[in-house]
Scaffold this active site. Structure first.
Site, short mmCIF file in Angstrom:
data_model
loop_
_atom_site.label_atom_id
_atom_site.label_comp_id
_atom_site.label_asym_id
_atom_site.label_seq_id
_atom_site.Cartn_x
_atom_site.Cartn_y
_atom_site.Cartn_z
N LYS A 107 0.82 -1.20 -0.23
CA LYS A 107 -0.12 -0.29 0.00
C LYS A 107 0.99 1.26 -0.05
O LYS A 107 1.58 1.30 0.70
CB LYS A 107 -1.08 0.07 1.27
N LYS B 5 -2.14 -1.32 -3.91
CA LYS B 5 -3.14 -0.26 -3.95
C LYS B 5 -2.42 0.98 -3.77
O LYS B 5 -1.33 1.05 -3.19
CB LYS B 5 -3.94 -0.24 -2.51
C1 PBG Z 1 -7.75 3.26 5.44
C2 PBG Z 1 -7.64 3.16 3.82
C3 PBG Z 1 -7.47 4.20 2.91
C4 PBG Z 1 -8.10 3.57 1.60
C5 PBG Z 1 -8.48 2.38 2.04
N1 PBG Z 1 -8.18 2.23 3.54
C6 PBG Z 1 -7.03 5.53 3.08
C7 PBG Z 1 -5.74 5.88 3.51
O1 PBG Z 1 -4.73 4.90 3.52
O2 PBG Z 1 -5.70 7.10 3.67
C8 PBG Z 1 -8.03 4.39 0.58
C9 PBG Z 1 -9.17 3.87 -0.38
C10 PBG Z 1 -9.51 4.82 -1.42
O3 PBG Z 1 -8.85 5.92 -1.70
O4 PBG Z 1 -10.29 4.38 -2.34
N2 PBG Z 1 -6.24 3.35 5.95
#
Ligand code: PBG
Length: 329
Positions: free
Chosen positions: A201, A254
């Site tokens: 991520k 992601k």
């Molecule tokens: C929580 C989380 C996030 C997303 C999914 N889980 C936000 C982040 O990490 O700031 C992002 C999902 C999206 O942008 O569609 N940590």
């Protein structure tokens, strides 16, 4: 190698029938997971400004929304919670009465075969918006306290499993969380619950619209101290290896679109089920361009999802799930 005029690749592109026969990649609603935002209250269906077509839903509205999704053949949903109160530790993440747990119980009852995923993170529950409790390090810097976040994440995962989740998806990027969550689930007698780890991520600007939707923007600083540097690809493979070692069943990359090389490498290197998250900013870009008449929304949506599949994703989390499933029907 024979070449023109013996070889004429165009022969296989002349009709949809032949194109379909030689198509290498397939896209079906069963590949898709729809992310949904759950809030408290009743009859709430609050539009999210930067994500046209997406809403913050109270549990009753969420149950209604999932009726369409199941009838379209979408495999599952992933839930994000908007709690009524937040604190520095993110305690509400594990609240068995919170919006996510309540929603899971209602959905489990209503749709026995819908796959119910719970995102596991603290950023929606901490008042500072970071993904774990804060600490001041020996060097005087404020940081997320990795090891204090772990039991909180594990408690949240167990609460969601007991409420009805069949999949928990830790998205916090703390070191060691997959192992701690696996152990906690097993100790709670839930060896059956699947872990999808957000293994790679990235610290991405593409999450902007989501943070408004989930009220989870950090109050100060950013997430670069725990999410990955967009410049790094090899590090993603290390993260995936660690999470698999700790017990992840499925690994996620992601965002998706700017990171398809990572999706491809993870798939080829590890051969395990791979999920890709087509995130809020990727959705917003297409929606905005389409609203201006600059892009053909339906066409770009399907093309995008096909390309994520072609790169190696078995599963796609996408805000387009419902619209795409309608087009594919
Ligand atoms: C929580 C989380 C996030 C997303 C999914 N889980 C936000 C982040 O990490 O700031 C992002 C999902 C999206 O942008 O569609 N940590």
């Amino acid at each position: 190698m024979m070449s023109y005029p013996t070889q004429r690749p165009r022969r296989l592109r002349r009709s949809e029938t032949i194109r379909r026969l030689v198509r290498e990649t397939h896209l079906s609603p069963s590949n898709l997971i729809e992310p949904l935002f759950v809030c408290t209250g009743e009859g709430v269906r609050r539009p999210i400004a930067a994500m046209p077509g997406c809403f913050q839903l109270s549990v009753d509205e969420l149950v209604r929304e999932c009726r369409d999704l199941t009838s379209l053949g979408i495999s599952g949903v992933i839930l994000f919670g908007l709690p009524d109160s937040k604190d520095p530790e993110g305690a509400a993440a594990a609240d068995p009465q919170g919006p996510v747990a309540t929603a899971l119980t209602a959905l489990r009852r209503e749709y026995p075969s819908l796959s119910l995923w719970a995102d596991v993170c603290l950023c929606e529950y901490t008042d500072h918006g970071h993904c774990g409790p804060l600490t001041t390090g020996p060097d005087g810097r404020t940081d997320v306290d990795n090891d204090r976040a772990l039991p909180r994440l594990a408690n949240a995962a167990v609460a969601y499993a007991q409420a009805g989740a069949d999949v928990v998806a830790p998205s916090d990027m703390m070191d060691g969380r997959v192992g701690v969550i696996r152990r906690a689930l097993d100790d709670a007698g839930r060896t059956d619950v699947v872990i999808v780890s957000y293994a790679a991520k990235y610290a991405s600007g593409f999450y902007g619209p989501f943070r408004d939707a989930a009220g989870s923007a950090p109050a100060f600083g950013d997430r670069r101290g725990y999410q990955m540097d967009p410049a790094n690809g090899r590090e993603a493979l290390r993260e995936v290896a660690l999470d698999l070692d700790e017990g992840a069943d499925i690994v996620m990359v992601k965002p998706a679109l700017a990171y398809l090389d990572v999706v491809y490498q993870v798939k080829t290197r590890f051969g395990v089920p791979v999920a890709a998250y087509n995130v809020s900013g990727e959705y917003a870009m297409i929606k905005a361009a389409a609203a201006n008449g600059w892009l053909d929304e339906s066409r770009i949506m399907i093309e995008t999802l096909f390309c994520i599949r072609r790169a190696g994703a078995d599963i796609i989390l996408t805000y387009f799930a419902k619209a795409a499933a309608r087009l594919l029907a």
